[in-house]
Design a protein around this motif. Structure first.
Motif, PDB file in Angstrom:
ATOM      1  N   GLY A 157     -17.878  30.694 143.862  1.00 40.78           N
ATOM      2  CA  GLY A 157     -18.741  31.860 143.740  1.00 40.78           C
ATOM      3  C   GLY A 157     -18.032  33.025 143.081  1.00 40.78           C
ATOM      4  N   LEU A 158     -18.828  33.991 142.656  1.00 43.70           N
ATOM      5  CA  LEU A 158     -18.333  35.250 142.102  1.00 43.70           C
ATOM      6  C   LEU A 158     -18.596  36.354 143.117  1.00 43.70           C
ATOM      7  N   PHE A 159     -17.670  37.302 143.232  1.00 37.56           N
ATOM      8  CA  PHE A 159     -17.853  38.380 144.198  1.00 37.56           C
ATOM      9  C   PHE A 159     -17.483  39.732 143.591  1.00 37.56           C
ATOM     10  N   TYR A 160     -18.094  40.754 144.142  1.00 32.74           N
ATOM     11  CA  TYR A 160     -17.791  42.142 143.768  1.00 32.74           C
ATOM     12  C   TYR A 160     -17.594  42.936 145.048  1.00 32.74           C
ATOM     13  N   ARG A 161     -16.534  43.726 145.096  1.00 34.05           N
ATOM     14  CA  ARG A 161     -16.238  44.533 146.282  1.00 34.05           C
ATOM     15  C   ARG A 161     -15.962  45.972 145.864  1.00 34.05           C
ATOM     16  N   SER A 162     -16.585  46.891 146.576  1.00 39.47           N
ATOM     17  CA  SER A 162     -16.362  48.319 146.354  1.00 39.47           C
ATOM     18  C   SER A 162     -16.024  48.971 147.687  1.00 39.47           C
ATOM     19  N   SER A 163     -14.943  49.747 147.721  1.00 41.90           N
ATOM     20  CA  SER A 163     -14.545  50.371 148.982  1.00 41.90           C
ATOM     21  C   SER A 163     -13.885  51.720 148.725  1.00 41.90           C
ATOM     22  N   ASN A 164     -13.873  52.540 149.758  1.00 40.69           N
ATOM     23  CA  ASN A 164     -13.239  53.847 149.696  1.00 40.69           C
ATOM     24  C   ASN A 164     -12.624  54.115 151.054  1.00 40.69           C
ATOM     25  N   ASN A 165     -11.483  53.508 151.286  1.00 35.52           N
ATOM     26  CA  ASN A 165     -10.802  53.603 152.567  1.00 35.52           C
ATOM     27  C   ASN A 165      -9.741  54.693 152.500  1.00 35.52           C
ATOM     28  N   LYS A 166      -9.926  55.747 153.291  1.00 38.52           N
ATOM     29  CA  LYS A 166      -8.990  56.873 153.261  1.00 38.52           C
ATOM     30  C   LYS A 166      -7.706  56.587 154.025  1.00 38.52           C
ATOM     31  N   VAL A 167      -7.716  55.562 154.867  1.00 40.29           N
ATOM     32  CA  VAL A 167      -6.541  55.247 155.673  1.00 40.29           C
ATOM     33  C   VAL A 167      -5.569  54.369 154.916  1.00 40.29           C
ATOM     34  N   GLN A 168      -6.078  53.303 154.274  1.00 36.55           N
ATOM     35  CA  GLN A 168      -5.244  52.379 153.529  1.00 36.55           C
ATOM     36  C   GLN A 168      -5.319  52.679 152.034  1.00 36.55           C
ATOM     37  N   PRO A 169      -4.328  52.245 151.256  1.00 35.89           N
ATOM     38  CA  PRO A 169      -4.385  52.431 149.803  1.00 35.89           C
ATOM     39  C   PRO A 169      -5.691  51.873 149.255  1.00 35.89           C
ATOM     40  N   ALA A 170      -6.399  52.672 148.482  1.00 37.19           N
ATOM     41  CA  ALA A 170      -7.754  52.311 148.073  1.00 37.19           C
ATOM     42  C   ALA A 170      -7.753  51.453 146.816  1.00 37.19           C
ATOM     43  N   THR A 171      -8.613  50.467 146.810  1.00 39.53           N
ATOM     44  CA  THR A 171      -8.938  49.697 145.605  1.00 39.53           C
ATOM     45  C   THR A 171     -10.440  49.855 145.421  1.00 39.53           C
TER      46      THR A 171
END
Length: 317
Positions: A49-63
């Protein structure tokens, strides 16, 4: 010679009656959890499968954005309860680099090789033969509260892209549980320990409730909790659909998010599962929601939601 032949036949019979094989593809997708049941001997299966992830985590280094693909290869050999598998993932990450411009890294991010074994299979009362009491026939079987149990052991290899390499090989282990509450409704629970023997060991759980709408369509809801040393626990919630295109091909889609204010998270995936069926036994192990519905329409095929729900069929002598 006769004794040897008799022992061989007895061994073969005990081997067959515990068959895990189903006529319908037994796929792990689109949920993250895994059933304790294997795919059966001499079956080659590819789940990609193909996946897409979007995140904005202020605690851990963000990707902020990740896009990638994954392949889960499964192979049954030696015993019906035993399965060998390998998972490989390739991804491209956008790395937050404030105040400088963001940059990208890409490569193989995961390569795990392991094996799964069904330790205990729960048996259920066949109430279709109950004709004396409607109440007994419709009563809930308390045995369904006791799950079937499987175990997974694997190795996280270090054959990864340079930006995803770990310092050493690590181990992964999981306890796999399955409760068949009905012919349509199934609960999968996975208890996972990952990156064992490293300083960044990780523990998680996955609970997935699956329901078969009909012979072709099924859906799931899922909750996942991840606990890493030194980081805030993460809890994700997902849902998705699976469509049985043919007895050896499944198509799926899913989406996941979280409900916490400290960071945002969105994960979406589309994929397919396909198998090359070289299984020679004449036994089907477990009926499924799809199989139950197909019986009503006089179909001979048997399947389930992600083909995770199985029921034994006795062999004719």
């Amino acid at each position: 010679m006769r004794r040897v032949l008799l022992l061989f036949l007895l061994f073969s019979y005990s081997f067959i009656v515990n068959a895990q094989y189903t006529e319908i593809i037994n796929s792990k997708r689109p949920g993250f959890s895994e059933s304790p049941y294997s795919i059966g001997t001499d079956v080659f299966q590819f789940e990609t499968g193909l996946f897409y992830r979007s995140s904005n985590n202020k605690v851990q280094p963000a990707t902020p954005n990740t896009i990638g693909g994954e392949l889960f290869f499964r192979y049954g050999k030696f015993k019906e309860k035993l399965e060998f598998n390998a998972k490989i993932a390739y991804q491209r990450d956008e790395i937050l680099n404030t105040p400088n411009p963001n940059f990208n890294i890409s490569g193989i991010s995961q390569l795990t090789i392991g094996a799964k074994y069904l330790i205990y299979e729960q048996k259920y009362t066949d109430k279709s033969k109950e004709v004396r009491s409607w109440k007994r026939k419709m009563a809930f079987d308390k045995k369904r509260l006791i799950p079937s149990v499987g175990a997974f052991v694997g190795v996280n290899t270090n054959f990864l892209g340079k930006d995803f390499k770990e310092n050493e090989l690590t181990l992964k282990g999981a306890v796999l549980l399955q409760n068949d509450f009905s012919n349509r409704l199934v609960l999968l629970t996975n208890l996972i320990a990952d990156k064992i023997l490293s300083d960044s060991n990780e523990y998680s759980y996955i609970a997935t409730m699956t329901y078969a709408l009909n012979y072709k369509w099924s859906y799931f809801i899922e909750n996942q909790g991840v606990f890493e040393k030194g980081f805030t626990p993460k809890f994700h919630f997902g849902t998705g659909l699976a469509y049985l295109f043919s007895r050896n091909l499944q198509i799926d889609a899913s989406v996941r998010t979280n409900f916490f204010e400290d960071y945002s998270y969105l994960y979406s995936s589309v994929g397919v599962a396909w198998r090359l069926d070289r299984h020679s036994d004449e036994i089907i192990n477990k009926n499924s929601p799809r199989a139950q519905l197909s019986k009503k329409s006089n179909r001979k095929k048997k399947g389930n939601f992600f083909s995770r729900i199985f029921k034994k069929k006795k062999r004719r002598h």
